[in-house]
Motif scaffolding. Structure first.
Motif, PDB file in Angstrom:
ATOM      1  N   LYS A   1      25.751  19.247  30.406  1.00 23.26           N
ATOM      2  CA  LYS A   1      24.972  18.055  30.729  1.00 23.26           C
ATOM      3  C   LYS A   1      24.978  17.145  29.517  1.00 23.26           C
ATOM      4  CE  LYS A   1      20.372  18.074  31.121  1.00 23.26           C
ATOM      5  NZ  LYS A   1      19.074  18.449  31.714  1.00 23.26           N
ATOM      6  N   ILE A   2      25.357  15.883  29.714  1.00 23.47           N
ATOM      7  CA  ILE A   2      25.354  14.969  28.572  1.00 23.47           C
ATOM      8  C   ILE A   2      24.276  13.906  28.708  1.00 23.47           C
ATOM      9  CG2 ILE A   2      27.758  15.332  27.936  1.00 23.47           C
ATOM     10  CD1 ILE A   2      28.383  12.667  29.340  1.00 23.47           C
ATOM     11  N   SER A   3      23.759  13.751  29.937  1.00 19.02           N
ATOM     12  CA  SER A   3      22.685  12.774  30.085  1.00 19.02           C
ATOM     13  C   SER A   3      21.889  13.104  31.330  1.00 19.02           C
ATOM     14  CB  SER A   3      23.270  11.366  30.188  1.00 19.02           C
ATOM     15  OG  SER A   3      22.222  10.419  30.169  1.00 19.02           O
ATOM     16  N   ASP A   4      20.645  12.703  31.368  1.00 13.83           N
ATOM     17  CA  ASP A   4      19.757  13.100  32.447  1.00 13.83           C
ATOM     18  C   ASP A   4      18.599  12.119  32.466  1.00 13.83           C
ATOM     19  OD1 ASP A   4      17.935  14.281  34.130  1.00 13.83           O
ATOM     20  OD2 ASP A   4      18.098  16.284  33.233  1.00 13.83           O
ATOM     21  N   GLY A   5      18.446  11.375  33.558  1.00 17.74           N
ATOM     22  CA  GLY A   5      17.338  10.433  33.603  1.00 17.74           C
ATOM     23  C   GLY A   5      17.499   9.435  34.722  1.00 17.74           C
ATOM     24  N   PRO A   6      16.636   8.420  34.773  1.00 18.20           N
ATOM     25  CA  PRO A   6      16.759   7.397  35.809  1.00 18.20           C
ATOM     26  C   PRO A   6      18.014   6.544  35.593  1.00 18.20           C
ATOM     27  CG  PRO A   6      14.935   6.902  34.301  1.00 18.20           C
ATOM     28  CD  PRO A   6      15.453   8.252  33.925  1.00 18.20           C
ATOM     29  N   PRO A   7      18.507   5.896  36.663  1.00 21.08           N
ATOM     30  CA  PRO A   7      19.784   5.166  36.586  1.00 21.08           C
ATOM     31  C   PRO A   7      19.876   4.213  35.398  1.00 21.08           C
ATOM     32  CG  PRO A   7      18.956   5.164  38.835  1.00 21.08           C
ATOM     33  CD  PRO A   7      17.923   5.849  38.005  1.00 21.08           C
ATOM     34  N   ALA A   8      18.826   3.464  35.164  1.00 24.55           N
ATOM     35  CA  ALA A   8      18.897   2.452  34.101  1.00 24.55           C
ATOM     36  C   ALA A   8      19.154   3.107  32.748  1.00 24.55           C
ATOM     37  CB  ALA A   8      17.590   1.656  34.070  1.00 24.55           C
ATOM     38  N   MET A   9      18.517   4.251  32.542  1.00 26.29           N
ATOM     39  CA  MET A   9      18.673   4.929  31.269  1.00 26.29           C
ATOM     40  C   MET A   9      20.087   5.511  31.119  1.00 26.29           C
ATOM     41  SD  MET A   9      16.614   8.221  29.958  1.00 26.29           S
ATOM     42  CE  MET A   9      17.913   9.367  29.593  1.00 26.29           C
ATOM     43  N   VAL A  10      20.552   6.130  32.202  1.00 24.08           N
ATOM     44  CA  VAL A  10      21.864   6.761  32.155  1.00 24.08           C
ATOM     45  C   VAL A  10      22.962   5.716  31.931  1.00 24.08           C
ATOM     46  CG1 VAL A  10      23.567   7.922  33.606  1.00 24.08           C
ATOM     47  CG2 VAL A  10      21.227   8.766  33.518  1.00 24.08           C
ATOM     48  N   ARG A  11      22.796   4.571  32.580  1.00 19.93           N
ATOM     49  CA  ARG A  11      23.809   3.535  32.481  1.00 19.93           C
ATOM     50  C   ARG A  11      23.969   3.059  31.037  1.00 19.93           C
ATOM     51  NH1 ARG A  11      23.018  -1.556  36.302  1.00 19.93           N
ATOM     52  NH2 ARG A  11      21.750   0.038  37.271  1.00 19.93           N
ATOM     53  N   ALA A  12      22.880   3.093  30.312  1.00 13.94           N
ATOM     54  CA  ALA A  12      22.920   2.576  28.946  1.00 13.94           C
ATOM     55  C   ALA A  12      23.283   3.651  27.928  1.00 13.94           C
ATOM     56  CB  ALA A  12      21.557   1.967  28.612  1.00 13.94           C
ATOM     57  N   ASP A  13      23.381   4.882  28.373  1.00 12.27           N
ATOM     58  CA  ASP A  13      23.599   5.991  27.436  1.00 12.27           C
ATOM     59  C   ASP A  13      25.006   5.934  26.844  1.00 12.27           C
ATOM     60  OD1 ASP A  13      23.888   8.429  26.157  1.00 12.27           O
ATOM     61  OD2 ASP A  13      22.568   9.456  27.593  1.00 12.27           O
ATOM     62  N   PRO A  14      25.129   5.825  25.534  1.00 17.42           N
ATOM     63  CA  PRO A  14      26.481   5.728  24.933  1.00 17.42           C
ATOM     64  C   PRO A  14      27.331   6.960  25.199  1.00 17.42           C
ATOM     65  CG  PRO A  14      24.754   5.893  23.235  1.00 17.42           C
ATOM     66  CD  PRO A  14      24.051   5.699  24.537  1.00 17.42           C
ATOM     67  N   LYS A  15      26.694   8.127  25.351  1.00 18.73           N
ATOM     68  CA  LYS A  15      27.472   9.337  25.586  1.00 18.73           C
ATOM     69  C   LYS A  15      28.155   9.279  26.950  1.00 18.73           C
ATOM     70  CE  LYS A  15      24.171  12.200  24.238  1.00 18.73           C
ATOM     71  NZ  LYS A  15      23.370  13.406  24.189  1.00 18.73           N
ATOM     72  N   VAL A  16      27.438   8.678  27.914  1.00 18.01           N
ATOM     73  CA  VAL A  16      28.000   8.555  29.264  1.00 18.01           C
ATOM     74  C   VAL A  16      29.186   7.608  29.246  1.00 18.01           C
ATOM     75  CG1 VAL A  16      27.514   7.851  31.634  1.00 18.01           C
ATOM     76  CG2 VAL A  16      25.756   9.008  30.279  1.00 18.01           C
ATOM     77  N   ILE A  17      28.999   6.500  28.555  1.00 14.91           N
ATOM     78  CA  ILE A  17      30.071   5.506  28.500  1.00 14.91           C
ATOM     79  C   ILE A  17      31.308   6.108  27.854  1.00 14.91           C
ATOM     80  CG2 ILE A  17      30.728   3.258  27.554  1.00 14.91           C
ATOM     81  CD1 ILE A  17      27.705   2.533  27.782  1.00 14.91           C
ATOM     82  N   SER A  18      31.118   6.857  26.789  1.00 16.81           N
ATOM     83  CA  SER A  18      32.298   7.409  26.115  1.00 16.81           C
ATOM     84  C   SER A  18      32.931   8.511  26.957  1.00 16.81           C
ATOM     85  CB  SER A  18      31.927   7.924  24.724  1.00 16.81           C
ATOM     86  OG  SER A  18      31.108   9.063  24.840  1.00 16.81           O
ATOM     87  N   ALA A  19      32.115   9.260  27.743  1.00 16.92           N
ATOM     88  CA  ALA A  19      32.690  10.300  28.599  1.00 16.92           C
ATOM     89  C   ALA A  19      33.563   9.674  29.676  1.00 16.92           C
ATOM     90  CB  ALA A  19      31.586  11.125  29.244  1.00 16.92           C
ATOM     91  N   TYR A  20      33.099   8.543  30.225  1.00 15.69           N
ATOM     92  CA  TYR A  20      33.874   7.905  31.282  1.00 15.69           C
ATOM     93  C   TYR A  20      35.071   7.157  30.742  1.00 15.69           C
ATOM     94  CZ  TYR A  20      31.392   9.001  35.467  1.00 15.69           C
ATOM     95  OH  TYR A  20      30.910   9.675  36.543  1.00 15.69           O
ATOM     96  N   LEU A  21      34.854   6.462  29.622  1.00 20.25           N
ATOM     97  CA  LEU A  21      35.965   5.678  29.097  1.00 20.25           C
ATOM     98  C   LEU A  21      36.868   6.532  28.237  1.00 20.25           C
ATOM     99  CD1 LEU A  21      34.282   2.304  28.276  1.00 20.25           C
ATOM    100  CD2 LEU A  21      35.750   2.930  30.184  1.00 20.25           C
ATOM    101  N   GLY A  22      36.331   7.652  27.757  1.00 20.40           N
ATOM    102  CA  GLY A  22      37.130   8.556  26.945  1.00 20.40           C
ATOM    103  C   GLY A  22      37.217   8.087  25.515  1.00 20.40           C
TER     104      GLY A  22
END
Lengths: 427, 283
Positions: free
Chosen positions: B245-266
Motif C-alpha cells: 500500500k502506498i497511499s490510503d485516503g479520500p480521493p482528493a488526498m490520494v490524487r495529490a500524493d506524490p508517491k501515487v503520481i510517481s507510481a503511475y508515471l514511473g
C-alpha cells in the motif's frame, strides 16, 4: 483442378494401402489348411470408388464454397427457423410417445424385444444425460451403476427373496450410493482426468464382479433371477395367481414380454419426467450453471461439491433402475454384460442426441440401437457403417441431433438457444 | 478517517500476504473499508489488486494475515478461512470478474435465478417440494423472478430477459454480471474492473448504477483503471504498487500524493511502460 486430382490420387493411394491387404487377400479353406486368394478386381473397384468419390466430394465442396453456400446454408437455417425446435418437439415427442404406447399391439415378438432393448438404452441415455448433458461431467463409467443396479436386484432377490418391485427402489438407491461414493474422490478432477477415473471405476466394478466368486458367482453370473409380477400376478403358467388365470386368458409367453415392455416404458418415462422437472428447478439450473462456468457458480454461493454429487447420484440412480430391469428381463446376468462397450454406447447416444436434449437422446437411441439391430445380418459391415455414420454425423451436426438448448424458464415465449452459446462443460 | 466508536469496520484486512512460489504478490497489506461506502483499490498493472480481491472472495487462501468482515448485526466472518461458496452464502460477499463470467448459454433471466440458488433451494426443500410443485416453492420462485425483473428493469435489459446472456453486447454483459451479483443480496459487492471495455456513455451509466447500489445500503469494493470514474464515485481510495500500500485516503488526498503520481508515471527504469496512464486521465 490439378490440386483436386492430386488430392483424389492421394486418397486412392491410401485406400489402396488399406484395402490391398484387408480386402485383396482372403484366406479360404483348402486341402491341408488355408490358402490365400487374391481379389485384385475388387480392390481395383474400391480404389476407383474412393478416387471418384473424393473428386465428387471436392467438386461439391468447391460449389458450396463458391456460391452454393449462399443458397445451401441459408436454406438449412431457414428450415430451422420455419420449424422451430419447440414446434418440432411438440409434434415429434407426442408422436413418438403414442407409437411407443401402441407398439406392442402392432408388431411381432422380434420387434417387441427390440423395443424393450431400445427403451432400456433410452432410459440409460436419459440418466446419463443428467450427468453429461446438464452438469457437464464426462462420465465414461456409467455402466458401473447399471451393473450395481442389476447385481443389487439379483443378489437381493437371491438372499432375501424379495420381489422385483420391492428391490427396484433399493437397487436405485444402492446405485446412487455408489455414485456418491465414486463422486467424493473424483469430483475435484476436471475434464479428461475425470473421464479417465470414471472409466477406471467402471472397469473396477466389472472386475470385482468377475472375481468375487463367492458372492457374485464370478464369470458364471447369477441365474434364476425372479421375473416381475403385476400386483402379485405371475406371468408363468396357468391357474389362480397367474396373469392368464386371473384374466381368463389363454396362457402365452407374449404376455410377459408385453408387460416387460410397459415396465421399461414406464421407467423410462419416469426418468424423463424427473429429468425435465429437475431441469426447471434450482438444482437443475445449478447443474447447468456449473457446466457453463464453475468459478462464477462458486462466487454465487453454490456448493460445487454437493451440486456435482447430486448430479452423479441422480444419474446413477436411473442407471440402477435400468440395471434392475435388465436383470429381471434377462433372468440371468454376468459381468460380460457390463463392459466398457456399454458405457461407450450410452455416451454415444447422449452425444449424438445432443447434450442435454431429451428428445434428441430418444431419437439417437432409436437410431443407434434399433439401427444396429436391424442390420444384424450385415454383421461384418455393421461397425464400419456405424463408425462412418458417427463421423458424418459429427461433421454435419457436431453438437448432436437436437443441438439447441431450451431455456428452463422464460418471461415471454421461450426461444431455443443455439449450440454455439452453450458450453459443453469441462468436468 | 476515524473509526466510529460504535460501529466496527465493515471489512478489516490486516497484514495480508500472498506468495506464489518466490513471487510476493501482496505484501503485508492492511486496510479498512467502511460500511456504506465505495472503497476503490487502484494501482498500476501487476500491483496485486486482483490478488487481493481473490483473497477476499475466497478464490485464494492467503499465505498469512486476516480478513475480517463484520455484519451490521455484529456477526463476524474470517474471509481468509471461509469455504469458497460460504463467502457469498454466509458472509454475503458477491463479486464480478475482470473478464466477464456469465452463464453464456443460459438466458438473462436464468442467470439471475441461478444467483438466487440458495434461497430457492431452501424453499424447494432441496428439490422434494419443487418436484411436487408445492405452493411454497412456487411463491419463492415468483419472488425470485420478481427480484430478477427488478434488476433487469434497473439495468434496462427487461426486454432481453429471454435472450442468451452470451448474445448481449459487452456493456450489457458487464451490467448483467453486476445485477447477478446483486441478486444474491450481498452486503459487500466486489467489482473487478467493471468499466473495462466500456465506452464513456456506458461508464457513466455504470457509475450511476454503483452510486444507486451504495445508496441502498450495499457497500462496494472496486478495482478500476478508469480514474475519472474512480475519483467521481469513490469515498475512499487505496493505492497499491508492487503488492504494497502506498497511499490510503479520500480521493482528493490520494490524487495529490506524490508517491501515487510517481507510481503511475514511473521513475527510473520502468518509466516507459507506465506512461500510458497519463496525468490527464487521473485528473
Amino acid at each position: 483442378m490439378s490440386a483436386a486430382f492430386r488430392d483424389a490420387f492421394l486418397s486412392a493411394l491410401v485406400s489402396l494401402g488399406l484395402f490391398g491387404p484387408i480386402v485383396g487377400l482372403q484366406t479360404v479353406p483348402a486341402p491341408g489348411g488355408l490358402a490365400l486368394r487374391m481379389r485384385p478386381v475388387l480392390v481395383g473397384v474400391l480404389v476407383a470408388l474412393v478416387f471418384f468419390g473424393r473428386l465428387l466430394f471436392l467438386a461439391f465442396w468447391q460449389m458450396r464454397r463458391a456460391g452454393g453456400a449462399k443458397t445451401f446454408q441459408p436454406l438449412l437455417s431457414a428450415i430451422e427457423k420455419a420449424v422451430p425446435l419447440r414446434q418440432t418437439g411438440r409434434f415429434v415427442a407426442p408422436l413418438l410417445l403414442l407409437l411407443a404406447l401402441i407398439w406392442p399391439f402392432v408388431v411381432g415378438r422380434y420387434y417387441l424385444d427390440l423395443g424393450i432393448l431400445v427403451l432400456t438404452y433410452v432410459m440409460l441415455g436419459w440418466g446419463l444425460n443428467v450427468v453429461v448433458g446438464l452438469a457437464g461431467l464426462l462420465d465414461l463409467g456409467y455402466v458401473a451403476f447399471y451393473a450395481v443396479g442389476a447385481y443389487s436386484y439379483a443378489l437381493l432377490a437371491q438372499f432375501t427373496g424379495l420381489g422385483f418391485w420391492a428391490c427396484l427402489p433399493i437397487s436405485g438407491l444402492l446405485a446412487a450410493l455408489w455414485g456418491i461414493t465414486l463422486g467424493f474422490p473424483v469430483l475435484r478432477l476436471r475434464g479428461d482426468y475425470l473421464a479417465i477415473v470414471t472409466l477406471a471405476f467402471g472397469e473396477i466394478i466389472r472386475i470385482v464382479l468377475l472375481n468375487w466368486v463367492s458372492l457374485t458367482g464370478g464369470p458364471n453370473g447369477i441365474s434364476g433371477i425372479p421375473r416381475p409380477t403385476l400386483f402379485g400376478l405371475s406371468f408363468s403358467g396357468d391357474g389362480p395367481g397367474t396373469f392368464a388365470g386371473f384374466f381368463h386368458l389363454e396362457p402365452s409367453p407374449i404376455h410377459r414380454i408385453v408387460f416387460l415392455y410397459y415396465v421399461i416404458l414406464g421407467l423410462a418415462l419416469l426418468t424423463n419426467l424427473v429429468a425435465i422437472r429437475l431441469r426447471r428447478m434450482p438444482l437443475g439450473r445449478a447443474w447447468e450453471a456449473l457446466r457453463e462456468d464453475e468459478i462464477a457458480s462458486r462466487s454465487l454461493g453454490i456448493n460445487i461439491t454437493i451440486t456435482k454429487l447430486t448430479a452423479f447420484a441422480v444419474g446413477a440412480c436411473f442407471g440402477g433402475f435400468a440395471g434392475a430391469f435388465f436383470a429381471t428381463r434377462q433372468g440371468f446376468i454376468s459381468p460380460e454384460s457390463f463392459t466398457f462397450m456399454e458405457s461407450a454406447t450410452v455416451l454415444a447416444i447422449v452425444v449424438l442426441g445432443g447434450l442435454g436434449s431429451q428428445l434428441g437422446v430418444a431419437l439417437a437411441a432409436i437410431v443407434m440401437i434399433g439401427g444396429s439391430e436391424l442390420f444384424r445380418e450385415f454383421a461384418d459391415y455393421r461397425m464400419l457403417v456405424f463408425g462412418l455414420a458417427l463421423v458424418v454425423m459429427m461433421a454435419v451436426r457436431p453438437r448432436g441431433l437436437v443441438a439447441t438448448r431450451r431455456p428452463s424458464i422464460s418471461l415471454g415465449a421461450a426461444r431455443a438457444i443455439s449450440a454455439e452459446m452453450v458450453a459443453q462443460g469441462r468436468g | 478517517m476515524t473509526k466510529p466508536a460504535a460501529m466496527p469496520w465493515l471489512l478489516c484486512v490486516e497484514n495480508l500476504m500472498m506468495r506464489f512460489g518466490g513471487l510476493t504478490a501482496v505484501d503485508h497489506l492492511s486496510f479498512n473499508a467502511e460500511r456504506g461506502q465505495i472503497t476503490a483499490i487502484i494501482g498500476p498493472n501487476g500491483a496485486g489488486k486482483t490478488t487481493v480481491f481473490n483473497c477476499i472472495t475466497g478464490f485464494y487462501r492467503p499465505t498469512s494475515g486476516t480478513i475480517l468482515l463484520t455484519h451490521p448485526n455484529g456477526a463476524e466472518y474470517r474471509l481468509d478461512q471461509l469455504r469458497g461458496d460460504h463467502i457469498n452464502r454466509r458472509a454475503g460477499v458477491a463479486r464480478t470478474f475482470q473478464n466477464v463470467r456469465l452463464f453464456a448459454g443460459m438466458t438473462v433471466l436464468e442467470n439471475l435465478l441461478v444467483a438466487q440458488h440458495n434461497r430457492l433451494m431452501a424453499a424447494s426443500g432441496f428439490g422434494i417440494r419443487a418436484l411436487f410443485g408445492s405452493g411454497r416453492y412456487r411463491r419463492a420462485e415468483q419472488e425470485a423472478i420478481d427480484r430478477a425483473k427488478f434488476w433487469l428493469d434497473r439495468i434496462g435489459l427487461l426486454a432481453r430477459a429471454d435472450d442468451p446472456a452470451g448474445a448481449l453486447p459487452y456493456g450489457a454483459q458487464r451490467q448483467l454480471e453486476i445485477a447477478r451479483a446483486m441478486c444474491t443480496e450481498p452486503i459487500l459487492l466486489c467489482l473487478d474492473e467493471p468499466a473495462a471495455g466500456l465506452n464513456p456513455r456506458e461508464t457513466e451509466d455504470l457509475g450511476a448504477l454503483l452510486l444507486q447500489i451504495r445508496a441502498e445500503g450495499c457497500s462496494l469494493l472496486l478495482i478500476e483503471h478508469d480514474m475519472k470514474m474512480v475519483m467521481q464515485i469513490s469515498d475512499h481510495i487505496i493505492v497499491l504498487d508492487h503488492g504494497r500500500k502506498i497511499s490510503d485516503g479520500p480521493p482528493a488526498m490520494v490524487r495529490a500524493d506524490p508517491k501515487v503520481i510517481s507510481a503511475y508515471l514511473g521513475e527510473g527504469e520502468d518509466s516507459e511502460e507506465q506512461t500510458e496512464l497519463s496525468l490527464e486521465q487521473k485528473a
